[in-house]
Write an enzyme that holds these catalytic residues in place. Structure first.
Site, PDB file in Angstrom:
ATOM      1  CG  ASN A 130      10.274  -2.222   1.155  1.00 20.63           C
ATOM      2  OD1 ASN A 130      11.156  -2.256   0.296  1.00 20.63           O
ATOM      3  ND2 ASN A 130       9.075  -1.710   0.936  1.00 20.63           N
ATOM      4  CG  ASP A 137       7.521   5.835  -8.308  1.00 20.96           C
ATOM      5  OD1 ASP A 137       8.371   6.315  -7.527  1.00 20.96           O
ATOM      6  OD2 ASP A 137       6.327   5.671  -7.978  1.00 20.96           O
ATOM      7  CD  GLU A 185       7.171   3.467   4.054  1.00 23.59           C
ATOM      8  OE1 GLU A 185       6.413   4.107   4.790  1.00 23.59           O
ATOM      9  OE2 GLU A 185       7.090   3.479   2.814  1.00 23.59           O
ATOM     10  CG  HIS A 220       8.636   5.496  -3.996  1.00 20.31           C
ATOM     11  ND1 HIS A 220       7.811   5.076  -5.028  1.00 20.31           N
ATOM     12  CD2 HIS A 220       8.388   4.669  -2.955  1.00 20.31           C
ATOM     13  CE1 HIS A 220       7.097   4.035  -4.610  1.00 20.31           C
ATOM     14  NE2 HIS A 220       7.432   3.765  -3.366  1.00 20.31           N
ATOM     15  CD  GLU A 233       7.409   0.363  -2.027  1.00 13.22           C
ATOM     16  OE1 GLU A 233       6.928   1.505  -2.062  1.00 13.22           O
ATOM     17  OE2 GLU A 233       7.276  -0.398  -1.052  1.00 13.22           O
TER      18      GLU A 233
END
Ligand SMILES: *[C@@H]1O[C@H](CO)[C@@H](O)[C@H](O)[C@H]1NC(C)=O
Ligand SMILES: *[C@@H]1O[C@H](CO)[C@@H](O)[C@H](O)[C@H]1NC(C)=O
Ligand SMILES: *[C@@H]1O[C@H](CO)[C@@H](O)[C@H](O)[C@H]1NC(C)=O
Length: 336
Positions: A191, A257, A150, A227, A255
């Site tokens: 990432n 979701d 990030e 996400h 990651e």
């Protein structure tokens, strides 16, 4: 790829089609893995642990928290690997591929890092020592490391973290070089979130990777967190993944979701199935997209309700460990 991974991949690849579940389908689609994040506190839940170790669905694991800086170097120069080792050993015993997460992130830092007022040179040496020691500890057991996590704001500017404020962008090549030296066989990633579709943040990531490559800094991949929100998968996802791959790196969905405003209705769950399918399809369609990790597999342990009050139901299994329509969305994404 370590021998144990080749063996498990071959094993998965020869299972009959009718037997196929998420991990086999990923391999059949030419990917390296389908997997999930997990966390140490969840490992006392036996039904959870049984499915976590089900390599028909998951043959890759990411430690959600226990390899982060606050967990691994809580005071300067003192390293604690017990919790991370628990996840690493679980993956090893299950024959699952392990992703390292992460070396350098602005969050979940111990206060000695955030409050140290270190000058540029001192902080660079701290970053180098942290990455070097962490990556060395897991050398040979980790396929890919999220070395930098990030680094960007959503507008594509660099995040004003403790690292950026003291070193500029120099902490990035310092961390990557330390990781490469510590485990030359691990793939090194940057990432981030909100880099699923095209836009300022994805452009900034592409520019960073291009600049690192032109300077000979080791960089192997871009991690696209994903996400996502129900009904809001960016239409440029596949195109964006392809443009990252065109830089000469691999990509992974790291990651995934897909959260919704609660309560979950049949309509929301149906849209969520479609959204999972869209993401998986995009990875399937881009040959340099090597695998997909979901950010835990059951709503029972999802991070979403704790971070986004009123939202949840983001995972493919519900809180009773029962498959939701999203599971079929993943199957469809790999097969259609
Ligand atoms: C593993 O997962 C698959 C697919 O979800 C399921 O059909 C199978 O029964 C599971 N195996 C075990 C041992 O639980
Ligand atoms: C970094 O510098 C900016 C601008 O001076 C400041 O607003 C921010 O709080 C600093 N961040 C940290 C983590 O020190
Ligand atoms: C930090 O030091 C490096 C050299 O080690 C230098 O290239 C970089 O510009 C410095 N960063 C800042 C913000 O002064």
């Amino acid at each position: 790829m370590p021998a144990k991974h080749i063996i498990s991949t071959l094993f998965l690849a020869i299972l009959p089609v009718g037997y196929c579940q998420l991990a086999q389908l990923a391999v059949a689609a030419g990917k390296t893995y389908f997997g999930t994040a997990t966390d140490n506190s969840e490992l006392t839940d036996s039904p959870y642990v049984a499915q976590l170790g089900n390599t028909s669905d998951f043959h890759q694991i990411t430690a959600a928290n226990s390899m982060k800086w606050d967990a691994t170097e809580p005071s300067r120069g003192t390293f604690t690997f017990a919790a991370g080792d628990t996840i690493a050993n679980l993956a090893l015993n299950n024959g699952q591929i392990l992703r390292g997460h992460n070396c350098v992130w602005h969050n979940q830092l111990p206060s000695w890092v955030t409050s140290g007022n270190f000058d540029n040179a001192t902080l660079l040496s701290i970053v180098e020592n942290h990455c070097s020691t962490l990556v060395s500890h897991y050398k040979g057991n980790i396929d890919s490391w999220d070395v930098i996590n990030e680094p960007f704001n959503d507008d594509g500017t660099f995040r004003q973290s403790v690292f950026f404020n003291a070193t500029g962008t120099t902490y990035i090549p310092t961390a990557l070089r330390a990781a490469r030296a510590a485990d030359p066989n691990a793939k090194l990633y940057i990432n981030d979130f909100n880099i699923e579709g095209t836009g300022a943040k994805s452009t900034a990531m592409a520019n960073l990777v291009q600049s690192l490559k032109s300077q000979g800094v080791p960089i192997d991949g871009i991690g696209v967190q994903a996400h996502l929100i129900v009904g809001e998968v960016p239409p440029t996802l596949q195109q964006n993944l392809q443009s990252f791959v065109n830089l000469g790196v691999e990509v992974a969905i790291t990651e995934l979701d897909v959260r919704m405003t609660l309560p979950a209705t049949d309509a929301l769950l149906a849209q969520q199935q479609q959204d999972y399918q869209t993401v998986i399809r995009a990875c399937k369609a881009v040959s340099g997209c090597i695998g997909v990790t979901i950010w835990d597999w059951t709503d029972k342990y999802s991070w979403v309700p704790g971070s986004f009050p009123g939202q949840g139901a983001a995972c493919p299994w519900d809180e009773n460990l029962v498959k939701k329509p999203a599971y079929q969305g993943i199957v469809n994404g790999w097969t259609q």
